[in-house]
Design a protein around this motif. Structure first.
Motif, short mmCIF file in Angstrom:
data_model
loop_
_atom_site.label_atom_id
_atom_site.label_comp_id
_atom_site.label_asym_id
_atom_site.label_seq_id
_atom_site.Cartn_x
_atom_site.Cartn_y
_atom_site.Cartn_z
N GLN A 68 0.73 -1.00 -0.30
CA GLN A 68 -0.31 0.32 -0.04
C GLN A 68 0.51 0.56 0.02
O GLN A 68 1.81 1.20 0.85
CB GLN A 68 -0.59 -0.18 1.19
N LEU A 69 0.82 1.56 -1.12
CA LEU A 69 2.18 2.78 -1.70
C LEU A 69 1.30 4.39 -0.83
O LEU A 69 -0.05 4.40 -1.18
CB LEU A 69 2.55 3.46 -2.21
N LYS A 70 1.77 5.06 0.17
CA LYS A 70 0.90 6.55 0.94
C LYS A 70 2.09 7.54 -0.59
O LYS A 70 3.22 7.49 0.23
CB LYS A 70 0.73 6.23 2.12
N VAL A 71 1.71 8.56 -0.42
CA VAL A 71 1.87 9.82 -1.06
C VAL A 71 2.05 10.63 -0.53
O VAL A 71 0.68 10.92 -0.59
CB VAL A 71 1.98 9.90 -2.49
N ILE A 72 3.11 11.15 0.31
CA ILE A 72 2.50 12.44 1.22
C ILE A 72 3.07 13.34 0.39
O ILE A 72 5.13 13.65 0.09
CB ILE A 72 2.95 12.04 2.19
N GLU A 73 2.79 14.64 -0.28
CA GLU A 73 3.05 15.39 -1.05
C GLU A 73 3.25 16.75 0.33
O GLU A 73 2.21 17.39 0.70
CB GLU A 73 2.47 16.13 -2.12
N ALA A 74 4.67 17.41 0.08
CA ALA A 74 4.61 19.26 0.60
C ALA A 74 6.32 19.52 0.07
O ALA A 74 6.35 18.49 -0.48
CB ALA A 74 5.20 18.23 2.13
N ILE A 75 6.30 20.57 0.52
CA ILE A 75 7.29 21.19 0.29
C ILE A 75 8.91 20.24 0.91
O ILE A 75 8.71 19.98 2.37
CB ILE A 75 7.52 22.85 1.29
N SER A 76 10.04 20.23 0.08
CA SER A 76 10.76 18.74 0.52
C SER A 76 11.51 19.71 1.72
O SER A 76 11.44 18.00 2.39
CB SER A 76 11.68 19.22 -0.10
N GLY A 77 11.51 20.75 2.79
CA GLY A 77 12.06 20.82 3.61
C GLY A 77 11.02 20.26 5.21
O GLY A 77 11.99 20.53 6.12
N VAL B 5 11.42 6.96 2.58
CA VAL B 5 11.81 7.24 2.19
C VAL B 5 10.54 8.79 1.43
O VAL B 5 9.30 9.16 1.81
CB VAL B 5 11.63 6.42 1.13
N ALA B 6 11.98 9.90 1.14
CA ALA B 6 11.17 11.14 0.04
C ALA B 6 12.48 11.31 0.36
O ALA B 6 13.28 10.61 -0.26
CB ALA B 6 11.21 11.88 1.58
N MET B 7 12.29 12.48 -1.28
CA MET B 7 13.31 13.40 -2.29
C MET B 7 13.56 14.97 -1.31
O MET B 7 12.44 15.28 -1.80
CB MET B 7 12.27 13.19 -3.67
N LEU B 8 14.24 14.63 -1.95
CA LEU B 8 14.96 15.68 -1.06
C LEU B 8 16.02 16.55 -2.24
O LEU B 8 16.00 15.67 -3.00
CB LEU B 8 15.76 16.06 0.52
N TYR B 9 15.79 18.31 -2.44
CA TYR B 9 16.58 18.90 -2.55
C TYR B 9 18.20 19.24 -2.44
O TYR B 9 19.03 19.99 -2.91
CB TYR B 9 16.31 20.51 -3.05
N HIS B 10 18.71 18.78 -0.80
CA HIS B 10 19.57 19.43 -1.24
C HIS B 10 20.55 18.15 0.56
O HIS B 10 19.22 17.77 0.84
CB HIS B 10 19.90 20.52 -0.21
N THR B 11 21.53 18.39 1.00
CA THR B 11 22.08 17.07 2.50
C THR B 11 22.48 17.79 2.79
O THR B 11 23.15 17.73 4.26
CB THR B 11 23.03 15.82 1.44
N LEU C 233 19.19 22.06 -10.08
CA LEU C 233 18.85 21.40 -9.04
C LEU C 233 18.98 19.73 -8.66
O LEU C 233 18.50 19.21 -9.67
CB LEU C 233 17.35 21.67 -9.02
N PRO C 234 19.70 19.67 -7.86
CA PRO C 234 20.54 17.55 -7.36
C PRO C 234 18.91 17.51 -6.86
O PRO C 234 18.25 18.56 -5.95
CB PRO C 234 20.97 17.83 -6.39
N VAL C 235 18.87 16.06 -7.75
CA VAL C 235 17.41 15.46 -6.31
C VAL C 235 17.74 14.13 -5.66
O VAL C 235 18.69 12.98 -6.46
CB VAL C 235 16.21 15.30 -7.82
N TYR C 236 17.58 13.53 -4.78
CA TYR C 236 17.60 12.66 -3.51
C TYR C 236 16.80 12.44 -3.07
O TYR C 236 16.24 11.85 -2.70
CB TYR C 236 18.81 13.22 -2.58
N LEU C 237 16.83 10.94 -3.10
CA LEU C 237 16.35 9.56 -2.62
C LEU C 237 16.81 9.54 -1.15
O LEU C 237 18.13 9.08 -0.65
CB LEU C 237 16.60 8.87 -3.09
N VAL C 238 16.05 9.89 0.09
CA VAL C 238 16.42 9.88 0.83
C VAL C 238 15.75 9.24 2.34
O VAL C 238 14.35 8.49 2.02
CB VAL C 238 16.21 11.46 1.80
N TRP C 239 16.23 7.89 3.48
CA TRP C 239 15.88 7.44 3.60
C TRP C 239 16.62 7.33 5.44
O TRP C 239 18.22 7.38 5.15
CB TRP C 239 15.72 6.02 3.34
N PRO C 240 15.95 6.82 6.81
CA PRO C 240 16.49 6.67 7.99
C PRO C 240 18.13 5.82 7.66
O PRO C 240 17.84 4.72 7.27
CB PRO C 240 15.79 6.90 9.23
#
Length: 308
Positions: free
Chosen positions: A121-130, A143-149, A267-274
């Motif tokens: 069950q995929l739950k997409v949560i949309e928000a500003i990456s910050g 997991v999320a996509m961010l624009y900076h590290t 603009l770099p796009v990163y896949l991020v997870w704990p």
């Protein structure tokens, strides 16, 4: 203390009285009182204050509650990981996406997960990456996509792609005496009124400003992508966006865009997870599917970006 006591204490903290907590847990009120008293005796602190109006937590109780939430989440992750090792990809995956990414990725990803990962069950949560860093830390998103590290060394990151940034204007409000096809120098944007988000990819733009000595005239900040684009299409101000964010409006002729050059803004796009804890099989499966879909979208020209 054991995990059951932490679970009970979390419910007690959210309840207005021990009687209400007793009904929720299906445990007698005297038993709950004894559990709280045993915890207080073991820790040598007072956790709960009782009054005619109900119960409230002491300062020590608030501290314990934060730990209890974290411990219970980790216990659930542990149980989930053990079950995950013995089963196929299944369960819920919460995926945080910035609005510009959602516009191009969310629909094909949701459709493909339903077809190929029927037990996920995929739950997409949309928000500003910050917003996603604390949500990743709290376990709200997997997991999320961010624009900076910057400042997220405690999280795992993977550089997925780079998107070019464009200066955008309403067709009847183009501010320069040259056409947009050849691009706009970054320095020239100092002379126009800009609307930008306050977080998210704004940090990337600020890094470029510092590096190249540019000071943009930001007249409005708004952490709502569609409203930012609408302000630009109405001629109220000018913006900086990725192609994926404005393609619909650009194709309809509601705005024009020019690549930002000297320097070329990317603009770099990163896949991020704990980092802590093993990703579930479902999360790994969604991640692999996401990378496949992104490659296909870029190869077919639906996502204007450079794969890393």
């Amino acid at each position: 203390m054991d995990i059951k006591q932490f679970t009970y204490f979390s419910v007690i903290a959210k309840s207005s009285s021990l009687s209400e907590a007793s009904q929720i847990l299906g445990v007698s009120q005297p038993s709950l009182s004894q559990i709280v008293q045993r915890m207080e005796n073991e820790l040598n602190v007072t956790l709960v204050v009782r009054s005619p109006r109900g119960i409230s937590l002491t300062e020590e109780g608030e501290v314990l509650l934060r730990h209890a939430h974290r411990i219970c989440r980790e216990f659930e992750r542990c149980m989930g990981s053990m079950k995950d090792l013995a089963s196929a990809a299944a369960g819920q995956v919460s995926f945080g996406m910035p609005p510009s990414v959602t516009m191009v990725l969310a629909t094909p990803l949701v459709e493909t997960v339903r077809l190929e990962l029927s037990d996920v069950q995929l739950k997409v949560i949309e928000a500003i990456s910050g917003y996603f860093v604390p949500w990743l830390e709290e376990g709200i998103v997997d997991v999320a996509m961010l624009y900076h590290t910057d400042g997220i060394e405690h999280l795992e990151t993977r550089h997925i792609l780079d998107e070019q940034l464009y200066f955008c204007s309403a067709p009847d409000a183009w501010p320069f005496d040259f056409t947009p096809e050849n691009g706009v120098a970054f320095k020239q944007l100092e002379n126009v009124d800009m609307v930008l988000p306050s977080i998210g990819f704004r940090k990337t733009i600020q890094n470029y400003e510092r590096e190249f000595g540019v000071k943009l005239n930001v007249v409005q900040e708004m952490d709502a992508l569609r409203q930012l684009i609408e302000l630009v299409t109405r001629g109220s101000a000018y913006g900086i966006f990725t192609a994926s964010a404005v393609n619909t409006f650009y194709n309809r002729g509601e705005l024009i865009r020019a690549p930002i050059i000297d320097p070329l803004l990317v603009l770099p796009v990163y896949l991020v997870w704990p980092k802590d804890g093993k990703k579930t099989r479902a999360c790994r499966a969604v991640e692999e599917l996401t990378l496949e879909i992104i490659r296909e979208l870029v190869d077919r020209g639906f996502w204007e970006a450079k794969l890393i």
